[in-house]
Motif scaffolding. Structure first.
Motif, mmCIF file in Angstrom:
data_model
loop_
_atom_site.group_PDB
_atom_site.id
_atom_site.type_symbol
_atom_site.label_atom_id
_atom_site.label_comp_id
_atom_site.label_asym_id
_atom_site.label_seq_id
_atom_site.Cartn_x
_atom_site.Cartn_y
_atom_site.Cartn_z
ATOM 1 N N ASP A 1 -13.851 -28.897 -2.313
ATOM 2 C CA ASP A 1 -13.433 -29.895 -3.302
ATOM 3 C C ASP A 1 -14.609 -30.727 -3.799
ATOM 4 O OD1 ASP A 1 -10.753 -29.137 -3.222
ATOM 5 O OD2 ASP A 1 -10.318 -30.494 -1.546
ATOM 6 N N THR A 2 -15.669 -30.808 -2.986
ATOM 7 C CA THR A 2 -16.813 -31.613 -3.400
ATOM 8 C C THR A 2 -17.637 -30.927 -4.485
ATOM 9 O OG1 THR A 2 -18.356 -30.755 -1.720
ATOM 10 C CG2 THR A 2 -16.928 -32.593 -1.082
ATOM 11 N N TYR A 3 -17.375 -29.665 -4.754
ATOM 12 C CA TYR A 3 -18.039 -28.984 -5.873
ATOM 13 C C TYR A 3 -17.703 -29.684 -7.178
ATOM 14 C CZ TYR A 3 -18.647 -25.295 -9.421
ATOM 15 O OH TYR A 3 -18.969 -24.578 -10.552
ATOM 16 N N SER A 4 -16.418 -29.858 -7.461
ATOM 17 C CA SER A 4 -16.017 -30.594 -8.665
ATOM 18 C C SER A 4 -16.473 -32.038 -8.597
ATOM 19 C CB SER A 4 -14.499 -30.545 -8.834
ATOM 20 O OG SER A 4 -14.049 -29.268 -9.229
ATOM 21 N N GLU A 5 -16.286 -32.650 -7.436
ATOM 22 C CA GLU A 5 -16.631 -34.062 -7.289
ATOM 23 C C GLU A 5 -18.089 -34.325 -7.673
ATOM 24 O OE1 GLU A 5 -17.515 -37.244 -3.711
ATOM 25 O OE2 GLU A 5 -16.402 -35.411 -3.252
ATOM 26 N N GLU A 6 -18.989 -33.493 -7.196
ATOM 27 C CA GLU A 6 -20.404 -33.730 -7.445
ATOM 28 C C GLU A 6 -20.840 -33.280 -8.838
ATOM 29 O OE1 GLU A 6 -22.317 -33.781 -2.973
ATOM 30 O OE2 GLU A 6 -22.483 -31.913 -4.123
ATOM 31 N N ARG A 7 -20.359 -32.148 -9.290
ATOM 32 C CA ARG A 7 -20.879 -31.600 -10.541
ATOM 33 C C ARG A 7 -20.295 -32.252 -11.792
ATOM 34 N NH1 ARG A 7 -25.372 -30.221 -11.122
ATOM 35 N NH2 ARG A 7 -24.852 -28.996 -12.967
ATOM 36 N N LEU A 8 -19.036 -32.647 -11.784
ATOM 37 C CA LEU A 8 -18.426 -33.166 -13.006
ATOM 38 C C LEU A 8 -19.104 -34.444 -13.478
ATOM 39 C CD1 LEU A 8 -14.617 -32.485 -12.459
ATOM 40 C CD2 LEU A 8 -16.181 -31.325 -14.038
ATOM 41 N N ARG A 9 -19.518 -35.279 -12.548
ATOM 42 C CA ARG A 9 -20.209 -36.519 -12.913
ATOM 43 C C ARG A 9 -21.531 -36.202 -13.618
ATOM 44 N NH1 ARG A 9 -24.082 -38.629 -9.702
ATOM 45 N NH2 ARG A 9 -24.718 -40.808 -10.010
ATOM 46 N N VAL A 10 -22.245 -35.204 -13.115
ATOM 47 C CA VAL A 10 -23.511 -34.802 -13.724
ATOM 48 C C VAL A 10 -23.278 -34.173 -15.096
ATOM 49 C CG1 VAL A 10 -25.507 -33.272 -13.492
ATOM 50 C CG2 VAL A 10 -24.639 -34.500 -11.494
ATOM 51 N N ILE A 11 -22.277 -33.309 -15.189
ATOM 52 C CA ILE A 11 -21.999 -32.624 -16.451
ATOM 53 C C ILE A 11 -21.581 -33.618 -17.531
ATOM 54 C CG2 ILE A 11 -20.468 -30.973 -17.583
ATOM 55 C CD1 ILE A 11 -22.705 -29.769 -15.801
ATOM 56 N N ALA A 12 -20.808 -34.615 -17.183
ATOM 57 C CA ALA A 12 -20.407 -35.626 -18.165
ATOM 58 C C ALA A 12 -21.628 -36.317 -18.760
ATOM 59 C CB ALA A 12 -19.468 -36.641 -17.514
ATOM 60 N N GLN A 13 -22.596 -36.634 -17.908
ATOM 61 C CA GLN A 13 -23.821 -37.264 -18.398
ATOM 62 C C GLN A 13 -24.636 -36.299 -19.239
ATOM 63 O OE1 GLN A 13 -24.677 -40.294 -18.369
ATOM 64 N NE2 GLN A 13 -26.845 -40.256 -18.943
ATOM 65 N N MET A 14 -24.668 -35.039 -18.831
ATOM 66 C CA MET A 14 -25.385 -34.030 -19.604
ATOM 67 C C MET A 14 -24.802 -33.892 -21.004
ATOM 68 S SD MET A 14 -25.135 -30.630 -20.716
ATOM 69 C CE MET A 14 -24.014 -29.791 -19.615
ATOM 70 N N LEU A 15 -23.472 -33.897 -21.105
ATOM 71 C CA LEU A 15 -22.824 -33.815 -22.411
ATOM 72 C C LEU A 15 -23.182 -35.011 -23.282
ATOM 73 C CD1 LEU A 15 -19.247 -32.445 -21.658
ATOM 74 C CD2 LEU A 15 -20.979 -31.393 -23.074
ATOM 75 N N GLU A 16 -23.226 -36.176 -22.666
ATOM 76 C CA GLU A 16 -23.582 -37.387 -23.418
ATOM 77 C C GLU A 16 -25.013 -37.286 -23.956
ATOM 78 O OE1 GLU A 16 -24.162 -42.133 -22.482
ATOM 79 O OE2 GLU A 16 -22.532 -41.052 -21.472
#
Length: 536
Positions: free
Chosen positions: A334-349
């Protein structure tokens, strides 16, 4: 013979790197791709500094560097002008340092990049299975059954239903895996289409990239190398959903540039797409995961796409391996989504901001500047539920793309390199931390302290999930063997300096298999707390 444990659907860089990581962990994989031939074309060519570090740890960097080149400046032209009106350095050069040996992005055609990764896979007795399309899948409590359509070179087809323990969709922006899972893919789609392709160009310096702008049209030519006449083109300004033919591209080029001194040879690859800025809100459903473009797509500005995809699977791979081996509980996944989604959101921004600057005012130098955070060396997992650090306040609100500012190694951030390490009491050839870190094990680094304090930590470490390295300060030797630990003298002083640590106080740095610092602990308690979060 039993079926492989993991099915990977999609054989781009993300799928290939995931397969490599799992195989190096002793996990059997099957990697399939619906294409009948390996894809051609330069496509995503920018490989950022953080990805190069991962490749170094994974052992694939030497062959990547042999065929890569620095990212060159971009010449920007007015209509009909042979001399550029400006030449912009997209990424300023940074001098390598002991803790950051690969600070500069490189340029490598994606088809060559993938070919190199496939060669490493073959060395591990694994090949990409072409002409194999995932049609659907069904999940059960202890397995996933995949329905696969196999097509041979003669067009003959056969369906199979095969059971796997796990399924990972690295199958692109139109992901069947994501769609069947019913995951949201929220964001925006631009109205403009971008035409892409590789074409032979005569009359342009391959040591530069070249760009023209006449609103609403924009055209760029990017050489595959400093000696290659093959350039990738990107042309935007049309709202028509149409893949340009070679002749149509040439017509658009002359109309926009008025540069008849430039001529063209064959086109080897042509495509067309609309820019999307989208991401999912979860990357795992039961025994099925998605990664790369299947989970997020975005503007190509900034060169983050391929790199984010590779870092997705670097995060997932070691966790999936531990669970498959029975060393960690299912909840670790479950920590795969937890860790990566925060990074991906910033990358999209970040990439969306660059896209808007570039397409609103392409003469703005700010829109062309790259580097800094886009090197991805500051990408971190601050706030993660599996990050453990003693004595320093966790920066839960830290920018997911920015480096730590506390002046020493910190959990959740990249683990620095350190060369000049020599086996204690020997004159062996020196090694470095990137040569010790591995994708199949946690590396526990013991800095400072004495034999007693180190022995206390060594006696409490999990036996099968770690590699232990005792790092002695410059000029020190060990009184005993410290069990199975590798004892190295920091003869060049780079480890203690780069990690910002003292030699008189014990500090334990636990480096995850993805090269991220999982914990910085002052003793046994912090170490045990970390591994309680990770291991079953």
């Amino acid at each position: 013979m039993s079926n492989p444990s993991v099915l990977i659907a999609g054989a781009g860089p993300a799928g290939l790197i995931l397969a490599l990581i799992l195989l190096k962990n002793g996990i059997s994989v099957r990697i399939i791709d619906k294409e009948m031939k390996h894809r051609t074309g330069s496509r995503g060519s920018g490989v950022q500094a953080r990805t190069l570090e991962l490749y170094d740890i994974l052992g694939v960097l030497p062959n990547i560097m042999k065929v890569s080149a620095p990212v060159p400046p971009t010449a920007r032209y007015a209509r009909g002008e042979i001399k550029p009106v400006a030449t912009t350095t997209l990424i300023s050069y940074v001098e390598p340092s002991p803790d950051t040996p690969h600070p500069n992005a490189c340029n490598i055609s994606q088809d060559i990049h993938e070919e190199i990764l496939r060669t490493y896979l073959q060395d591990l007795s694994c090949s990409v299975e072409l002409g194999s399309q995932l049609l659907s899948f069904e999940q059960f409590p202890d397995n996933v059954v995949a329905r696969i359509l196999k097509t041979d070179a003669n067009g003959n087809q056969v369906e199979e239903n095969t059971r796997f323990d796990w399924l990972v969709g690295t199958d692109g922006a139109h992901s069947l895996v994501r769609n069947q899972l019913g995951l949201s893919f929220l964001g925006e789609t631009q109205s403009e289409y971008i035409a892409l392709g590789d074409i032979v160009v005569e009359g342009l310096d391959p040591k530069l990239w070249h760009a023209w702008h006449d609103p609403p049209k924009f055209l760029a030519l990017r050489s595959n190398s400093s000696t290659s006449k093959v350039f990738m083109f990107a042309f935007s300004g049309s709202s028509e959903n149409k893949t340009l033919t070679r002749e149509e591209f040439i017509e658009e080029f002359y109309a926009l540039t008025d540069r008849r001194d430039i001529t063209f040879g064959p086109a080897t690859w042509l495509s067309n797409y609309r820019v999307n800025m989208r991401m999912v809100d979860q990357m795992r459903v039961g025994r099925v995961f998605i990664a790369g473009d299947a989970a997020h797509c975005h503007s190509p500005t900034g060169g983050q796409g391929l790199n984010s995809s590779v870092q997705d699977v670097a995060n997932l791979g070691w966790k999936l391996a531990l669970v498959q081996k029975g060393l960690a509980s299912d909840s670790l996944l479950d920590t795969y989504s937890e860790e990566r989604l925060r990074v991906i959101a910033q990358m999209l921004e970040l990439t969306t901001s660059l896209y808007r600057k570039l397409f609103q005012d392409r003469k703005n130098d700010e829109a062309w500047a790259r580097g800094g955070d886009l090197r991805m060396l500051g990408v971190n997992y601050c706030g993660s539920s599996i990050v453990q650090e003693d004595n320093v306040m966790r920066e839960a609100s830290a920018d997911p793309y920015s480096k730590s500012s506390i002046g020493r190694v910190q959990a959740a951030y990249r683990a620095p390199d350190a060369p000049g390490l020599v086996r204690a009491g020997s004159e062996d050839a020196p090694t470095r931390l990137f040569g010790i870190f591995s994708v199949d094990v946690h590396t526990v680094l013991l800095f400072g302290g004495d034999e007693t304090t180190r022995a206390e930590v060594l006696g409490r470490l999990p036996e099968h999930a770690v590699r232990v390295v005792v790092l002695l300060p410059q000029g020190h030797t060990a009184a005993n063997s410290a069990g199975s630990a590798l004892i190295l003298e920091d003869r060049a002083g780079h480890a203690y300096a780069g990690y910002g640590l003292r030699g008189d106080v014990l500090t334990v740095v636990i480096v995850r298999p993805d090269g991220v610092v999982g914990a910085v602990a002052a003793g046994v308690e912090g170490v045990e707390q970390y591994f309680q979060k990770i291991l079953a």
